[in-house]
Design a protein around this motif. Sequence first.
Motif, PDB file in Angstrom:
ATOM      1  N   GLU A 125      22.034   0.832   0.407  1.00 41.05           N
ATOM      2  CA  GLU A 125      21.798   2.059  -0.358  1.00 41.05           C
ATOM      3  C   GLU A 125      22.185   1.857  -1.819  1.00 41.05           C
ATOM      4  O   GLU A 125      21.470   2.300  -2.734  1.00 41.05           O
ATOM      5  N   ASP A 129      19.714   1.991  -5.212  1.00 42.18           N
ATOM      6  CA  ASP A 129      20.043   2.816  -6.378  1.00 42.18           C
ATOM      7  C   ASP A 129      20.129   1.976  -7.640  1.00 42.18           C
ATOM      8  O   ASP A 129      19.648   2.376  -8.717  1.00 42.18           O
ATOM      9  N   SER A 161      20.129   4.077   8.780  1.00 40.17           N
ATOM     10  CA  SER A 161      20.243   4.263   7.330  1.00 40.17           C
ATOM     11  C   SER A 161      19.735   5.643   6.917  1.00 40.17           C
ATOM     12  O   SER A 161      18.828   6.209   7.536  1.00 40.17           O
ATOM     13  N   LEU A 163      18.275   6.000   4.124  1.00 45.50           N
ATOM     14  CA  LEU A 163      17.110   5.712   3.286  1.00 45.50           C
ATOM     15  C   LEU A 163      15.820   5.988   4.048  1.00 45.50           C
ATOM     16  O   LEU A 163      15.747   5.812   5.270  1.00 45.50           O
TER      17      LEU A 163
END
Length: 604
Positions: A125, A129, A161, A163
Amino acid sequence: MRTYLYLLLKIMTVTLLMAGCNGTNKDSSLTSTQPKGLTKVKLKNRSYYVATPRNNFDTKKSYKLLLAFHGSGQIAKNMQSMAAFESASENYIVVYPQSKVEEWNEGCDCNKPHRLGINDLVFVENVVDDVKAKYNIIDGELFAVGFSQGGLFTQNLMCNSSLKFAAIASVASPMSEQLSQRCEIVNHTNYMMVHGTNDQTLPFEGKTHSNFGLIPSRLAIELIAKENSIDSVVQLEKSQAIAKYTFKNDSYINQLVAIEGGGHSWAFSSFNTTEELISFFDTVSKTKLDTYSKLYRVDQQQKNDVHVRSMGLEHSGPAIILLSGFNKNFHSDSAWFALLQPLIAKTHRVHVIERFGSGFSSPAEQPSYASFVPALDKTLGLLNEKELIIVSFASANILAHLWQNSPDSQFVTSLNGMVWIDPDVLLPHSISLYQDWPVYWYRDAGDTLITHIEEGNWTQRTRDKLTDERTTTETLIPSQYKAEMNWPYFDLISQSRTQIDKQVTRAREIMNYHDDLNRVISADIATSTPISVIDTDFESYDIKNAEPDFVDNLVLWQQEGSLWSQQISEQSGGQYIPLSNSDHMAVFQRPDDILKAIKNIKSK
């Protein structure tokens, strides 16, 4: 200690090894080739490598993001050397993360990173980013692939996750028994599993082990498909040494590609893994960029991208800019230039610029011609063209006019002239007709209509209209140009209109069209550069089929439109080109007349 000595022995003898308690292995297909073009990025106490497209990388453009995870005992550079995704496509920025120890915390709760408390899910993650802060990444276009134990880790990403991935793939890895028992996929995704049936390290048929059991790949794909809410019956397709087991619905596809006789490897004689995975990612992506399409980042803060399709870049001279407007169904995007653009590209550089919410451009909360003016100007600057000829179809002349007359537009000095094809007539009577049905109805319905569309209630009627539009387009194209028509691109863009977000964009554009027209009513058209107007007589059909009470208004609309168009052309030094017995979609029916108008502007 015995396990550690055994591991060292295997490394020294360059054979497949068992690394740690989970029994994953080192890649058997590595070579000594040193990777090139990698940029190492340190992220706190971790690191990852970035590879930009090997060809035509442009910092002004936006890209999809692909994460590629190495196997146990490997390093990120090994994965890059083996897969080299950045050489296979110009549409992806590829990131090769480095595990903190020799393997990933894959979700089995049985290996070294688990015992050390290494949170690789959070690390990924943070990587995403960080990459998004440094590069232009297309929203919603996140992909992941892993080899061997890295493939097992991508399954952990899929199951645990936060995401949202557009697609995930694993190569040479079935699924751990532990993860299979507690996998709950919240963010459903597309998935491809590539596995050799003769894999002796992470067996295709799975294995029984008290600490690290594996379920068979056939069972794994069924389980994952079910977790991705795909309830279809498996489809089996066999060809040569490959068997494909496919589960799919209207939203997702999950597939196992079984390589008959294949071992624990990335490369197979019958299957180019790198190219096949890129093809799979491209197929399921919502941003299906072809060779000519690029996304330009015009707003870093809002992460807004503009879709530009560019052809004929080998030519010199002024560039042609194509701007699309509404047809009778208020559809408006680059599909309308699927014939005209390749014809123009034979002699000119030509760019189609999509408004927000159209084609592959970013969505907009309130899409309109007026709101797109700053983005159009920024896009023209990013294209770095010194001379421009703008060709606008239908109501896109509103955009061209507002851009030309905006005090904030910086690239108007590059304008050599314009061609307006069946432009909106910017006079009170005509505008009152444009703002009548169905515009006023959309505005009255407002958010109630938007909710109705979001619930899928207009999808079938949209499909019906698209079928009718395609049939009509086929009949309009002159016989000498039928071979020039790019039907795959036409279908790709036009069929995307069935997506709910595209249906909502169209509805909001119709609502905001009313205010766009108010901004230009009785507008003073700039005559500093020539404007040629192509004026078809499509209104005659409406007049012929209108109810008696509406005929006079329609006749006046046609008459004032022709007079207004003629005056603009004469005052600006352009041409007035009336076309009789013509359809409104002159971009398909009368391309020769448009090409002549462009040639005339260029010669001035």
